[in-house]
Scaffold this motif. Structure first.
Motif, PDB file in Angstrom:
ATOM      1  N   SER A   1       0.803  -1.222   0.000  1.00 59.60           N
ATOM      2  CA  SER A   1       0.000   0.000   0.000  1.00 59.60           C
ATOM      3  C   SER A   1       0.835   1.270   0.000  1.00 59.60           C
ATOM      4  O   SER A   1       0.317   2.363  -0.226  1.00 59.60           O
ATOM      5  N   ARG A   2       2.135   1.126   0.211  1.00 63.72           N
ATOM      6  CA  ARG A   2       3.026   2.297   0.293  1.00 63.72           C
ATOM      7  C   ARG A   2       4.011   2.375  -0.870  1.00 63.72           C
ATOM      8  O   ARG A   2       4.911   3.219  -0.860  1.00 63.72           O
ATOM      9  N   LEU A   3       3.857   1.523  -1.862  1.00 67.96           N
ATOM     10  CA  LEU A   3       4.856   1.445  -2.930  1.00 67.96           C
ATOM     11  C   LEU A   3       5.095   2.788  -3.613  1.00 67.96           C
ATOM     12  O   LEU A   3       6.238   3.158  -3.909  1.00 67.96           O
ATOM     13  N   GLN A   4       4.050   3.535  -3.872  1.00 70.76           N
ATOM     14  CA  GLN A   4       4.199   4.791  -4.609  1.00 70.76           C
ATOM     15  C   GLN A   4       4.899   5.875  -3.785  1.00 70.76           C
ATOM     16  O   GLN A   4       5.258   6.931  -4.336  1.00 70.76           O
ATOM     17  N   ASP A   5       5.116   5.627  -2.507  1.00 70.61           N
ATOM     18  CA  ASP A   5       5.810   6.602  -1.671  1.00 70.61           C
ATOM     19  C   ASP A   5       7.326   6.461  -1.740  1.00 70.61           C
ATOM     20  O   ASP A   5       8.056   7.251  -1.131  1.00 70.61           O
ATOM     21  N   ILE A   6       7.795   5.441  -2.463  1.00 74.26           N
ATOM     22  CA  ILE A   6       9.219   5.324  -2.818  1.00 74.26           C
ATOM     23  C   ILE A   6       9.295   5.442  -4.340  1.00 74.26           C
ATOM     24  O   ILE A   6       8.745   4.602  -5.054  1.00 74.26           O
ATOM     25  N   ALA A   7       9.949   6.483  -4.832  1.00 77.63           N
ATOM     26  CA  ALA A   7      10.001   6.722  -6.271  1.00 77.63           C
ATOM     27  C   ALA A   7      10.919   5.715  -6.951  1.00 77.63           C
ATOM     28  O   ALA A   7      11.850   5.183  -6.322  1.00 77.63           O
ATOM     29  N   PRO A   8      10.680   5.415  -8.232  1.00 77.76           N
ATOM     30  CA  PRO A   8      11.601   4.550  -8.973  1.00 77.76           C
ATOM     31  C   PRO A   8      13.026   5.095  -8.930  1.00 77.76           C
ATOM     32  O   PRO A   8      13.253   6.306  -8.865  1.00 77.76           O
ATOM     33  N   TRP A   9      13.981   4.179  -8.965  1.00 80.49           N
ATOM     34  CA  TRP A   9      15.401   4.520  -8.895  1.00 80.49           C
ATOM     35  C   TRP A   9      15.798   5.376 -10.103  1.00 80.49           C
ATOM     36  O   TRP A   9      15.810   4.901 -11.230  1.00 80.49           O
ATOM     37  N   LEU A  10      16.098   6.649  -9.849  1.00 78.30           N
ATOM     38  CA  LEU A  10      16.558   7.572 -10.893  1.00 78.30           C
ATOM     39  C   LEU A  10      15.683   7.501 -12.151  1.00 78.30           C
ATOM     40  O   LEU A  10      16.179   7.520 -13.276  1.00 78.30           O
ATOM     41  N   GLY A  11      14.373   7.413 -11.934  1.00 76.21           N
ATOM     42  CA  GLY A  11      13.460   7.365 -13.067  1.00 76.21           C
ATOM     43  C   GLY A  11      13.401   6.037 -13.793  1.00 76.21           C
ATOM     44  O   GLY A  11      12.919   5.974 -14.934  1.00 76.21           O
ATOM     45  N   ASN A  12      13.836   4.970 -13.158  1.00 76.60           N
ATOM     46  CA  ASN A  12      13.878   3.631 -13.768  1.00 76.60           C
ATOM     47  C   ASN A  12      12.528   3.262 -14.397  1.00 76.60           C
ATOM     48  O   ASN A  12      11.497   3.277 -13.723  1.00 76.60           O
ATOM     49  N   ARG A  13      12.553   2.903 -15.689  1.00 78.66           N
ATOM     50  CA  ARG A  13      11.326   2.472 -16.358  1.00 78.66           C
ATOM     51  C   ARG A  13      11.478   1.083 -16.982  1.00 78.66           C
ATOM     52  O   ARG A  13      10.662   0.679 -17.813  1.00 78.66           O
ATOM     53  N   ILE A  14      12.555   0.344 -16.591  1.00 71.94           N
ATOM     54  CA  ILE A  14      12.678  -1.043 -17.042  1.00 71.94           C
ATOM     55  C   ILE A  14      11.472  -1.835 -16.549  1.00 71.94           C
ATOM     56  O   ILE A  14      10.918  -2.677 -17.253  1.00 71.94           O
ATOM     57  N   HIS A  15      11.059  -1.540 -15.314  1.00 72.04           N
ATOM     58  CA  HIS A  15       9.834  -2.103 -14.765  1.00 72.04           C
ATOM     59  C   HIS A  15       8.842  -0.961 -14.573  1.00 72.04           C
ATOM     60  O   HIS A  15       9.226   0.194 -14.372  1.00 72.04           O
ATOM     61  N   GLY A  16       7.563  -1.261 -14.609  1.00 74.21           N
ATOM     62  CA  GLY A  16       6.547  -0.237 -14.460  1.00 74.21           C
ATOM     63  C   GLY A  16       6.493   0.333 -13.055  1.00 74.21           C
ATOM     64  O   GLY A  16       7.042  -0.240 -12.105  1.00 74.21           O
ATOM     65  N   PRO A  17       5.823   1.471 -12.881  1.00 67.45           N
ATOM     66  CA  PRO A  17       5.766   2.126 -11.568  1.00 67.45           C
ATOM     67  C   PRO A  17       5.054   1.315 -10.502  1.00 67.45           C
ATOM     68  O   PRO A  17       5.203   1.580  -9.311  1.00 67.45           O
ATOM     69  N   GLU A  18       4.279   0.289 -10.926  1.00 62.86           N
ATOM     70  CA  GLU A  18       3.579  -0.559  -9.969  1.00 62.86           C
ATOM     71  C   GLU A  18       4.433  -1.745  -9.525  1.00 62.86           C
ATOM     72  O   GLU A  18       4.000  -2.564  -8.718  1.00 62.86           O
ATOM     73  N   ASP A  19       5.659  -1.834 -10.019  1.00 63.86           N
ATOM     74  CA  ASP A  19       6.553  -2.958  -9.743  1.00 63.86           C
ATOM     75  C   ASP A  19       7.646  -2.514  -8.778  1.00 63.86           C
ATOM     76  O   ASP A  19       8.383  -1.547  -9.061  1.00 63.86           O
ATOM     77  N   ILE A  20       7.780  -3.207  -7.655  1.00 66.75           N
ATOM     78  CA  ILE A  20       8.789  -2.841  -6.658  1.00 66.75           C
ATOM     79  C   ILE A  20      10.203  -2.897  -7.228  1.00 66.75           C
ATOM     80  O   ILE A  20      11.094  -2.168  -6.801  1.00 66.75           O
TER      81      ILE A  20
END
Length: 437
Positions: A282-301
């Motif tokens: 439930s808190r995943l979106q409160d940690i941003a992707p690593w330096l804008g990482n888009r290899i995995h989607g924003p819903e993927d830890i």
């Protein structure tokens, strides 16, 4: 599909014969055969004998630094070597996720699942990392809710690099850094009072770094109570469990924390360069992707961790390390580590002027403990003593600075250490008790 949870392959200890020159056949995937621990963990001497047989380590020195690297057991090392051979033979085919029967991501997900089960989390709440430091940098530097002027709190018992990561938030995000020191003795009452005071005195606090087990002196604070205290004031906690996983039995719910970074190559004794992050779903979106990482989607830890080339063999071996840990028994392992710690501490307590940094309070320590020789003051004294113990007595102890009260010598016995080696440590401490007098 052949499973990967065992350790002994066809023909012996993962006895995979090297293919002869000119043969095209690749090494088989490490086969499944159960590891069984044969030892009575309730009997201190019998447990030592059984555990020592699990390791192949240099015994010319007595090494008390498991807080740095726990060393793999023999079955885990054999599994790691077999995985390394297999990955090397299948090279880009495996790395491109195309090895028949063993797709890369599916195999790595088995490692994530094993960690998740160990910690009582969901697989989608775990991402593998290159160690605890990388994991915690990812959580701290990419904490998304921080605003200019918000305060970030950490204590003197917290790890150097995690303090640096918090300091980075001051320069990069306009945070205000609040540093404080835990009062000694580190009793539960003193610890809770200190955290309550700093939270009360910092109304704009947004983030607190909390260390599950301090690498400096071995302190285990009352984690769940501190997390609850912080949450009640709207403060998020990033829990540094680098020294706790595989050492102190716990689940994520036992801590109450939403964000945890940890190592696997210390107390879990997985291969070097293994660790991970836990982020509550439930808190995943409160940690941003690593330096804008888009290899995995924003819903993927997994987007929260660097996705470059890693030691895949090391990560594939994590389930084997967890299975050895579970075969020994997490609770039994913890009790044995505490016995090793108490063994040497109880034999030096009577030395006048010697300081043992942790009170003898249940639950406040594991295997790690810092001490000071009588008269030992500055960091140079600690380094001098550590060098003397290594050169004269062939004992590896570690000089640690950073505590407000001064530097310490840290002793961290591992499962492969024995009471005989600890007797050598006790004799050395007694012989050098007047070193700084």
């Amino acid at each position: 599909m052949v499973t990967r949870r065992g350790f002994l392959g066809r023909g012996g200890a993962l006895g995979l014969a090297l293919a002869s020159v000119g043969t095209a056949a690749a090494e088989p995937w490490p086969a499944d055969a159960p590891f069984r621990f044969e030892g009575d963990m309730a009997d201190f001497d019998a447990a030592q004998a059984a555990l020592m047989r699990l390791y192949r380590v240099n015994r010319d020195f007595a090494t008390f630094d498991a807080a740095y690297y726990g060393a793999m057991t023999r079955p885990v090392q054999a599994a790691y070597e077999a995985h390394a051979r297999w990955v090397n033979e299948n090279h880009a085919l495996f790395l491109r996720n195309g090895a028949p029967g063993h797709p890369r991501d599916a195999e790595l997900d088995q490692s994530r699942a094993a960690v998740a089960k160990l910690l009582g989390a969901g697989t989608d709440e775990i991402a593998l990392a290159g160690g605890g430091t990388e994991a915690l940098y990812a959580l701290i530097a990419n904490y998304a809710l921080l605003r200019p002027g918000n305060a970030v709190i950490y204590a003197d018992v917290d790890y150097d690099e995690m303090q640096f990561a918090c300091d980075y938030l001051e320069k990069s995000r306009g945070a205000r850094i609040v540093r404080f020191s835990l009062p000694e003795p580190h009793t539960e009452a003193n610890i809770l009072a200190a955290y309550e005071r700093v939270l009360k005195d910092t109304p704009r606090a947004k983030l607190l770094l909390l260390t599950h087990l301090s690498n400096r002196n071995g302190l285990v604070p009352p984690v769940k109570a501190i997390v609850a205290m912080a949450k009640a004031r709207g403060v998020d906690v990033i829990l540094d469990s680098a020294q706790a996983v595989g050492h102190i039995p716990f689940t994520v719910d036992d801590t109450g924390a939403d964000f945890i970074g940890f190592s696997l190559h210390k107390w879990l004794a997985a291969p070097l360069g293994t660790g991970g992050v836990y982020i509550r779903k439930s808190r995943l979106q409160d940690i941003a992707p690593w330096l804008g990482n888009r290899i995995h989607g924003p819903e993927d830890i997994r987007a929260r961790i660097p996705t470059g080339t890693v030691d895949f063999a090391a990560r594939l071996t994590v389930p084997q390390a967890i299975a050895v840990h579970e075969a020994i028994g997490g609770e039994a392992k913890y009790r044995h580590l505490v016995k090793l710690r108490d063994y040497w501490v109880d034999r030096v307590r009577d030395i006048a002027g010697l300081e043992i940094l942790l009170p003898q309070e249940a639950g406040r320590y594991g295997a790690v403990t810092g001490f000071r020789l009588p008269g030992m003051r500055g960091p140079d004294d600690a380094k001098t003593a550590a060098k003397l113990f290594l050169d004269k007595y062939r004992l590896l102890v570690v000089a640690k600075a950073g505590l407000a009260s001064g530097p310490v010598l840290r002793i961290t016995p591992a499962l492969f250490n024995s009471s005989t080696e600890l007797d050598r440590l006790v004799a050395a401490i007694r012989a050098e008790r007047a070193l700084f007098a």
